[in-house]
Motif scaffolding. Sequence first.
Motif: not given
Length: 498
Positions: A406-431
Amino acid sequence: MKIKKIINITMLILCLCLIAGVGAFWYNAVNAYKISNDFVSVPLQFNPDAASSVYQTQNAQITVNGGFVKGIQKDEDGTQSIVIRALSPLPSITVTSKAATAVSLLVENINPDFYAKSIVGNNLPLTKVTVNTVQLNIAANPEETIKIDPVQPSGEDNTGQSKYIILGDNRDGYDIFGQIIQQVNGENPVFVIDNGDLVFSGKPNQYRLFDKMVSNISTTLCTTLGNHDIRGNGRSTYTMLYGPAYYSFDFENSHFAFIDSSPGWSEKQAITDEQYAWLEKDLSKAQGKDIFVITHIPPQDPRSGVTANEIPNFVNKIKSGDNFLEQKLDNYNETKAMNHGFQDPQEAEKFENLMSTYHVDTVYLSHIHSYLEYTKAGVRYLITGGAGAELLTKNSYYHYMIAKIGDINTTTMVELPSPANNYITRYTATAQLFSEALYEENPIAVVFIIIGFILLLFLVLIRIYLWKKQPLDTLWKWISDIGKYAVKRFKELFSKER
């Protein structure tokens, strides 16, 4: 025991471990998915126009609206139950008997309490079997029709009370996806949308693990196919477990249409002509309702034209020159050609025009492992691909979305802990993610292969020792003589007799 004999035994064990490990991998990759020894699947019979499935027994016909007949389950007492999988929160079931008959129905993929309340007027015995399965026992007289027709909540009286979850691209991120499942159950939604890439490569062992995980979701899980799900023989496994590639249902004053765009990653046409014809008829009938279309691949990749969505808790802007490797990875990701939309721009335009023509409110998508949202010709396109797959896109993070009927305009995001926003950390997390997934999917094979590598390392060390035996023996003798002389000289210098 001579060293040569030790080497031969180690070589034999090494070969056996590697053969066992590779064999286990091969078995998991090619062995067909079998739900259980007591379950027999039946070929899918589903009419997308009526959203119905029909199954014929010897004495009765079972018709399901908003679900499909999945197979036959043999019960512990030797009787059999017809397994129905819901494709909507409130599937209706009609039993038409030819002769006096008793039918046992197992209805899975629903919220048992919610479903029980909706059919209270039917006065049928209902038993909760699992967190998302109920059993119905029906006794029908000759030529009798018994209909289980759930009553939906009133849209006007219930606006904003019923909520649902949207997520996508969980794939092999089992840890994050497990956390999301726990949180989803706490939210108590009427249904959950998983818009594709349920598994990594369509293998039976991956579907087996995914199916085991989602069996803990205490409500209806509505899925659609992603490009990873159809790899190998994945489409047939998906069909056996979760049914048709495209379907729709209504809940209150909202209409949800699910479309299969999974071929769009490798083929020029993402959505078949058959689906387009069905979708147009389906959306035409839904006019006047709040309309939502769910598919995996977005018609266009919006990243080049959308302002970056900064991560609230993990922003770590890389400054030029701060880290050479980080800067090179950043430049690579910025310049690399990335287009995760339809391959054919004309099809993308066709799809978007269809959405606008039939006044679709929101199109839910994934495929891009991030959160993005844009509006085109009055239609909102919401990309949510943060349910567990690797995060290599700038400013991406694990998350899922909550929306209210019934509410077509509102969505709520729930964020979970994620790798820090740098590529080395993210590639490590992916491995780390892929290594953990490899073990979860193939634990026996991984153990054998690890043992094999340890033995291989042991053999390499022995070979090095034999190769350098004389210099090592000489070195050891030298160290030993130094030690002996040091002890002797110490006694001479600090003897009490002096």
